[in-house]
Design an enzyme around this catalytic site. Structure first.
Site, PDB file in Angstrom:
ATOM      1  N   HIS A  64       4.433   1.692  -8.042  1.00 25.56           N
ATOM      2  CA  HIS A  64       3.359   0.686  -7.979  1.00 25.56           C
ATOM      3  C   HIS A  64       2.450   0.795  -9.206  1.00 25.56           C
ATOM      4  O   HIS A  64       2.025  -0.211  -9.774  1.00 25.56           O
ATOM      5  CB  HIS A  64       2.501   0.897  -6.727  1.00 25.56           C
ATOM      6  CG  HIS A  64       3.219   0.748  -5.421  1.00 25.56           C
ATOM      7  ND1 HIS A  64       3.463   1.806  -4.585  1.00 25.56           N
ATOM      8  CD2 HIS A  64       3.743  -0.342  -4.807  1.00 25.56           C
ATOM      9  CE1 HIS A  64       4.088   1.367  -3.498  1.00 25.56           C
ATOM     10  NE2 HIS A  64       4.279   0.076  -3.608  1.00 25.56           N
TER      11      HIS A  64
ATOM     12  N   GLY B 107       0.803  -1.220   0.000  1.00 27.39           N
ATOM     13  CA  GLY B 107       0.000   0.000   0.000  1.00 27.39           C
ATOM     14  C   GLY B 107       0.836   1.270   0.000  1.00 27.39           C
ATOM     15  O   GLY B 107       2.034   1.236  -0.255  1.00 27.39           O
TER      16      GLY B 107
ATOM     17  N   VAL C 263      11.170   2.853 -10.966  1.00 30.98           N
ATOM     18  CA  VAL C 263      10.612   4.158 -11.324  1.00 30.98           C
ATOM     19  C   VAL C 263      11.193   5.192 -10.357  1.00 30.98           C
ATOM     20  O   VAL C 263      11.239   4.953  -9.142  1.00 30.98           O
ATOM     21  CB  VAL C 263       9.067   4.137 -11.239  1.00 30.98           C
ATOM     22  CG1 VAL C 263       8.491   5.513 -11.536  1.00 30.98           C
ATOM     23  CG2 VAL C 263       8.509   3.094 -12.197  1.00 30.98           C
TER      24      VAL C 263
ATOM     25  N   ARG D 190       8.718   4.597   1.764  1.00 26.96           N
ATOM     26  CA  ARG D 190       9.509   5.071   2.902  1.00 26.96           C
ATOM     27  C   ARG D 190      10.100   6.468   2.677  1.00 26.96           C
ATOM     28  O   ARG D 190      10.605   7.073   3.628  1.00 26.96           O
ATOM     29  CB  ARG D 190      10.621   4.076   3.240  1.00 26.96           C
ATOM     30  CG  ARG D 190      10.079   2.778   3.844  1.00 26.96           C
ATOM     31  CD  ARG D 190      11.188   1.909   4.408  1.00 26.96           C
ATOM     32  NE  ARG D 190      10.663   0.826   5.244  1.00 26.96           N
ATOM     33  CZ  ARG D 190      10.453  -0.421   4.818  1.00 26.96           C
ATOM     34  NH1 ARG D 190      10.733  -0.754   3.585  1.00 26.96           N
ATOM     35  NH2 ARG D 190       9.958  -1.327   5.634  1.00 26.96           N
TER      36      ARG D 190
END
Ligand code: AMP
Length: 279
Positions: free
Chosen positions: A37, A31, A176, A187
């Protein structure tokens, strides 16, 4: 888009999709989605015709003094991004659903889990392999997509899939980056503005190594020393490792004459960041 929290319901939906002849892609995440992502989702969408994203902050892959409790979360934002990316189903179980009382199994990948992050995060990859094996059994994908930013994780999963004959194609996606080169990571949210500047030292270290090799340098120790010095010249940095190793076996390389992996792990303030490049 379906939002599924129960294992049984996810398995039923995947079974139905498989019976109907669909190709299922799965993108496992913890998440707090970013463009990295989203790129994995794009590849998954492209290669399959049913796309599952999982969101699960997996407690078993965090060490006792790591950031499990404060790991950033944003479920609503994640679901919006998933919808825009064309995800068909989000599987987001609770910890109790994944690890009910009495849970006692493990999946062990022996050798390549001992190096790099495996050294400084004992137990981390055991947490990764058990959760990914479970997510594969739950989402039953034909393809699963992972980022090359977590190079060792990708290598460990490929090894697990090969060793256990899991009938799943594992696809790696290039890292990326932000415009200035910092590898995107959930993070990065931990970084203060000053630390954010120092975090750039990882990418600068990779670029320096690339330039040295272009100029003919082949001695691994010389390159590692230069990269360490560059990183430590930035405030708030604490090096966990700077390693040049075989891209498959992950064993150290002293002299560069074939492909090799330069992998870095650096704490910048409270954030432990990793990055890598194939040299
Ligand atoms: P995480 O949510 O950090 O566990 O990451 C979920 C997946 O996204 C993993 O396969 C990561 O390797 C991948 N990923 C994370 N950051 C990036 C990035 N900057 N570029 C490409 N993939 C990434």
């Amino acid at each position: 888009m379906e939002i599924i929290k129960k294992i049984e319901l996810m398995q039923e939906l995947s079974d139905k999709w498989r019976r109907d002849g669909h190709i299922i892609s799965c993108v496992p995440t913890m998440g707090f989605l970013h463009q990295g992502h989203v790129e994995l989702l794009r590849v998954g969408r492209d290669k399959g015709d049913r796309l599952i994203m999982t969101i699960f902050v997996n407690p078993t892959q965090f060490g006792p003094h790591e950031d499990y409790e404060r790991y950033p979360r944003d479920t609503e934002g994640d679901l919006d991004k998933a919808r825009s990316a064309g995800v068909d189903a989000v599987f987001m179980p609770t910890v109790e659903e994944m690890y009910p009382d009495g849970f006692q199994s493990a999946v062990t990948v022996n050798t390549i889990t001992q190096y790099l992050c495996g050294k400084s995060r004992p137990g981390h990859f055991a947490g990764v392999t058990i959760v990914v094996a479970k997510l594969f059994n739950i989402t039953k994908p034909h393809l699963a997509i992972f980022g090359e930013k977590d190079y060792q994780q990708l290598a460990v999963i490929r090894q697990m899939v090969r060793d256990l004959n899991m009938d799943i194609d594992i696809i790696g996606v290039p890292t990326v980056r932000e415009q200035d080169g910092l590898a995107m990571s959930s993070r990065n949210k931990y970084l203060s503005p000053e630390e954010r500047l120092s975090a750039l030292s990882l990418k600068k270290g990779l670029d320096l190594a690339k330039a040295m090799i272009k100029d003919g340098e082949k001695d691994s120790a010389t390159i590692k020393t230069a990269v360490r010095e560059l990183i430590l010249a930035h405030p708030f940095t604490e090096i966990d490792y700077v390693t040049i190793c075989d891209p498959e076996k992950l064993t150290d390389i002293e002299h560069l004459d074939g492909p090799s992996l330069l992998a870095l792990a650096v704490k910048v303030g409270k954030a432990r960041l990793i990055d890598n490049i194939i040299l």
